[in-house]
Design a protein around this motif. Sequence first.
Motif, mmCIF file in Angstrom:
data_model
loop_
_atom_site.group_PDB
_atom_site.id
_atom_site.type_symbol
_atom_site.label_atom_id
_atom_site.label_comp_id
_atom_site.label_asym_id
_atom_site.label_seq_id
_atom_site.Cartn_x
_atom_site.Cartn_y
_atom_site.Cartn_z
ATOM 1 N N ASP B 62 0.784 -1.234 0.000
ATOM 2 C CA ASP B 62 0.000 0.000 0.000
ATOM 3 C C ASP B 62 0.821 1.292 0.000
ATOM 4 N N HIS B 63 1.887 1.356 0.778
ATOM 5 C CA HIS B 63 2.574 2.634 0.983
ATOM 6 C C HIS B 63 3.215 3.196 -0.288
ATOM 7 N N ASN B 64 3.698 2.279 -1.093
ATOM 8 C CA ASN B 64 4.600 2.609 -2.174
ATOM 9 C C ASN B 64 3.997 2.391 -3.545
ATOM 10 N N ILE B 107 -5.192 -0.200 1.589
ATOM 11 C CA ILE B 107 -4.424 0.299 2.723
ATOM 12 C C ILE B 107 -4.637 -0.644 3.906
ATOM 13 N N VAL B 108 -3.555 -0.992 4.534
ATOM 14 C CA VAL B 108 -3.565 -1.998 5.595
ATOM 15 C C VAL B 108 -4.679 -1.766 6.629
ATOM 16 N N HIS B 109 -4.892 -0.525 7.027
ATOM 17 C CA HIS B 109 -5.887 -0.268 8.080
ATOM 18 C C HIS B 109 -7.317 -0.206 7.531
ATOM 19 N N GLY B 127 3.853 -2.297 11.586
ATOM 20 C CA GLY B 127 4.916 -1.300 11.507
ATOM 21 C C GLY B 127 4.388 -0.048 10.847
ATOM 22 N N ASP B 128 3.439 0.577 11.510
ATOM 23 C CA ASP B 128 2.779 1.773 10.988
ATOM 24 C C ASP B 128 2.004 2.392 12.141
ATOM 25 N N SER B 129 2.229 3.667 12.388
ATOM 26 C CA SER B 129 1.676 4.268 13.609
ATOM 27 C C SER B 129 0.151 4.349 13.618
ATOM 28 N N HIS B 130 -0.475 4.337 12.435
ATOM 29 C CA HIS B 130 -1.943 4.445 12.421
ATOM 30 C C HIS B 130 -2.655 3.118 12.638
ATOM 31 N N THR B 131 -1.904 2.139 13.090
ATOM 32 C CA THR B 131 -2.507 0.867 13.515
ATOM 33 C C THR B 131 -3.554 1.117 14.593
ATOM 34 N N GLY B 404 -4.525 2.978 -2.458
ATOM 35 C CA GLY B 404 -3.171 3.016 -1.906
ATOM 36 C C GLY B 404 -3.034 4.193 -0.956
ATOM 37 N N CYS B 405 -1.874 4.310 -0.341
ATOM 38 C CA CYS B 405 -1.646 5.404 0.616
ATOM 39 C C CYS B 405 -1.491 6.748 -0.093
ATOM 40 N N SER B 406 -0.899 6.700 -1.291
ATOM 41 C CA SER B 406 -0.868 7.874 -2.159
ATOM 42 C C SER B 406 -0.270 9.109 -1.480
ATOM 43 N N SER B 426 -6.129 13.347 4.982
ATOM 44 C CA SER B 426 -5.217 12.411 5.629
ATOM 45 C C SER B 426 -4.935 12.852 7.058
ATOM 46 N N ASN B 427 -3.819 12.461 7.604
ATOM 47 C CA ASN B 427 -3.623 12.590 9.047
ATOM 48 C C ASN B 427 -2.417 13.413 9.477
ATOM 49 N N ARG B 428 -1.562 13.778 8.549
ATOM 50 C CA ARG B 428 -0.364 14.514 8.959
ATOM 51 C C ARG B 428 -0.096 15.688 8.046
ATOM 52 N N GLY B 432 6.670 18.944 4.489
ATOM 53 C CA GLY B 432 7.079 18.030 3.427
ATOM 54 C C GLY B 432 6.403 16.670 3.433
ATOM 55 N N ARG B 433 5.437 16.457 4.299
ATOM 56 C CA ARG B 433 4.802 15.141 4.384
ATOM 57 C C ARG B 433 4.223 14.720 3.032
ATOM 58 N N GLN B 434 3.603 15.661 2.323
ATOM 59 C CA GLN B 434 2.951 15.305 1.058
ATOM 60 C C GLN B 434 3.836 15.601 -0.150
HETATM 61 S S1 SF4 Z 1 -1.149 6.968 7.532
HETATM 62 FE FE1 SF4 Z 1 -1.037 7.230 5.353
HETATM 63 S S2 SF4 Z 1 0.813 6.110 4.852
HETATM 64 FE FE2 SF4 Z 1 0.203 5.354 6.853
HETATM 65 S S3 SF4 Z 1 -1.126 3.600 6.446
HETATM 66 FE FE3 SF4 Z 1 -2.422 5.396 6.575
HETATM 67 S S4 SF4 Z 1 -2.683 6.048 4.469
HETATM 68 FE FE4 SF4 Z 1 -0.909 4.716 4.535
#
Ligand code: SF4
Lengths: 199, 470
Positions: B62-64, B107-109, B127-131, B404-406, B426-428, B432-434
Amino acid sequence: MAYDKFEVLTSTAYPLPIENVDTDQIIPARFLKATERVDFDINFFRDWRFNADGTPKADFPLNQEKYAGSKILVGGRNFGSGSSREHAAWSVYDFGLRCVISSEFADIFKNNCLNVGVLPVQVSAEFADKLFAAIEADPKTEIKVDLPNQTVTLLATGESESFDINLYKKDNMLNGFDDIDYLKNIEGEITEFASKRPF
Amino acid sequence: MATTLFDKVWDSHVVRHVQDGPDVFFIDRHFIHEVTSPVAFLGLESRGNSVLYPERTFATADHNTPTINQHLPVEDALSANQLDALERNAKKHGISHWGLGDVNNGIVHVVGPENGITLPGATIVCGDSHTSTHGAFGAIAFGIGTSEVEMVLSTQCIMQSKPKKMRINVNGKLGLGVTPKDVALYIISKQTTSGATGYFVEYAGDVFEDMTMEGRMTVCNLSIEMGARGGMIAPDEKTFEYIKGRSQTPKGADWDKAMEYWKTLKTDEGATFDAEFNYDAADIEPMITYGTNPGMGMGVTKDIPTAESLKGGVETYRKSLGYMNFHEGDTMIGKKIDFVFLGSCTNGRIEDFRAFCSVVKGRKKADHVTAWLVPGSHKVVDQIKEEGLDKIITEAGFVLREPGCSACLAMNDDKIPAGKLSVSTSNRNFEGRQGPGSRTLLASPLVAAASAVEGVVTDPRTILTANANA
Ligand code: SF4
C-alpha cells in the motif's frame, strides 16, 4: 540487529531546540525505499540539512563544523513524534549519534531508539534549557551520559540530573542485547500461551 | 474490582511480566506492508529464525504503490523492489499476501477490518503508527518499529511497558457538517500533539456511541496524533453487526464463544483512569489545521491564533507558520488552494466518499484545483461503483484513482509540489509530508469537497444548507 554496548558516553552535542520534531523530518518518506539497512545517515534530516539542489544549509546545526563529531543530540520537547518508521532511529545511529536528550520523547521513537542502541535520555525542561544555553555559550562543552548510574552531567559546571530507564532495557543497552534474544529463550512459554488464545 | 476495557484486553495478553521491565505481550494479529518489513525479514533470516505463526500475519502492499495503471509494471525501481520483497518474503514464510491488483488489496488499516481480521479484544500491531485505527473495534492496536516487526514474526510477542490510561468523553449531538474527523481534530487541538504521550485512550460518551464503525475508525486512527499509543472504543451491537460474516471472523460455535468474551469488553462502573477529559459536542465545528502538526487545528471559521495566546514555544510556532506562509490572525476561509486529497486510512472509506459526493453532486471542481480521489481499498472502489458515486464524481470533473496510501505520505508519484497548498483528508500536515515543500491543511471530506468546488478554503455548511433549502 546487533549494536555496540553503551556504558558511559562523554561528548559534545548538536543542539536542536525545536519542539515536536517529527520522524518525517528525521528521515523523509521518500528515503524509505530500501530493503536493507544501509546508509541511513545520508538522508538524516535531509530537508533541514540540505537545499533542494543538494547543497548543505550552512546554519543547520548538524552541518556546523563547531559541533562536528558529536555523539549526542539535544532536541526540543516531544522529539520523534509521528510515523513509527524505525528508519528514523537507524539514521540517528548511522549518523554517529548514540544518545538523544530531550525533555519529552514520543513513545514509538523512544522504543525504536532503545531497540537499535540509541539511548533516549529524558531530562527536565529546566535541565534541557541549561544544556542548550551551555552549548550556545561553548559549542565544545561536554556532556557526560552515565548509563550505569543513570545520570547526565554538564561537565563544565558539574550540574547533573538523573534519568529513568527500566532495568531490563538498561541491561540490554549495557550488554548490546536485544529483545529477540530474550523472547526466543522463552518460546516454550509463548507457544503454551498461544495454544489457549480464543482466536 | 472495577477494571477498564484497556486493562481487560491488555492483562489477558501478558505472557509474563519481566521484573523491573516490560511485559512480554502476545500479539493476535500482525499486519505487514512493503516499507517497514523487509529489514525485519533480513534480521529474522540472519539469525536463522522462522516465522512462528504465519497464519497470524497478513501482508498488503500500500505505501509505495502507484494509484494509476496498477495493471502495468511498477515503474519506480526501488518501489518495485520493495513490493517484490514483500511478496517473496510472504510466500517464503507462508504468510497471506494481498499484492497490487488483488481483490483484497488496499491500505492496511482499511483492509484489516474489511476482511474481519480486526476483532474486539484482540491485540493488533503493524509497523505503521496508524494501527491505532483498529481500536475502533475494542482491540488494543498500535504501531511498532521494524525491530518489533521481527520480534512478532519470530516469537508472536513484543516487549512492552503498559501505558497509562486516559478516557476522553464527548457527549451531546454533533452539529451540521461536523464529522468524526472534526471530532478527532478538535480533541487533538485541545490535547496538543503530545498531550496523550504515554497513554492509551478510551473514547466514551454519546458521540462515539452514535458514530458508525467507520467514524470510530477515523477517530481511533488519529489517536497517535496527540501522542497516544492508541485509542479504543468498547464494542457494541454495531461492532458485532459490522464484523459478522466477514471472511476471517469466527463462524458458528467459535462465533458464539467469542461473543461471550466480547460482551465482557467494557469499562466497569467505577473503574479509574490516570487522566480523564470531557468535551461537549456542541463546541465542535468543522475543523481545519493551519500549521505543521495535527495539534494546530481550529474551527474552519476561526482566525489563526497569535503565538502569545498559546502555551508552548513561540519560536517553534513562528517557524511553523513561516513554513506554511501564513500569519497570525489570518482567516482560513477564502484562502486559495491548489490541491485536494481525499483518501488515506483516516478518510478513504465508503462513508468518506459518500460525504464528499454529497457536496460535489451537481457542482463542478474549481478549474485551478488538482484533486486526487484515492479509495482505501478495492472493496471501497467496488462499493463506489455499486452506489453510482463514480458518476457523481466524474460529472463534477473529478477522477477516481486506484487504492493506496498515495499523497498521505507521498512515497509514490502522488506528491504535492513545493509551495502548493493542499486540503487533505489524511492525518499529517508535517513539513514536506505530502512532498518536499508541500503545505497541508488537514480537514474532513466535507471541507475537502467544499474547498474543491469553490477553489478556496470553504465552510461546508454553506453548501449543505443550500442543498437542504434547494
Ligand atoms: S497513515 Fe497514510 S501512509 Fe500510513 S497507512 Fe495510513 S494512508 Fe498509509
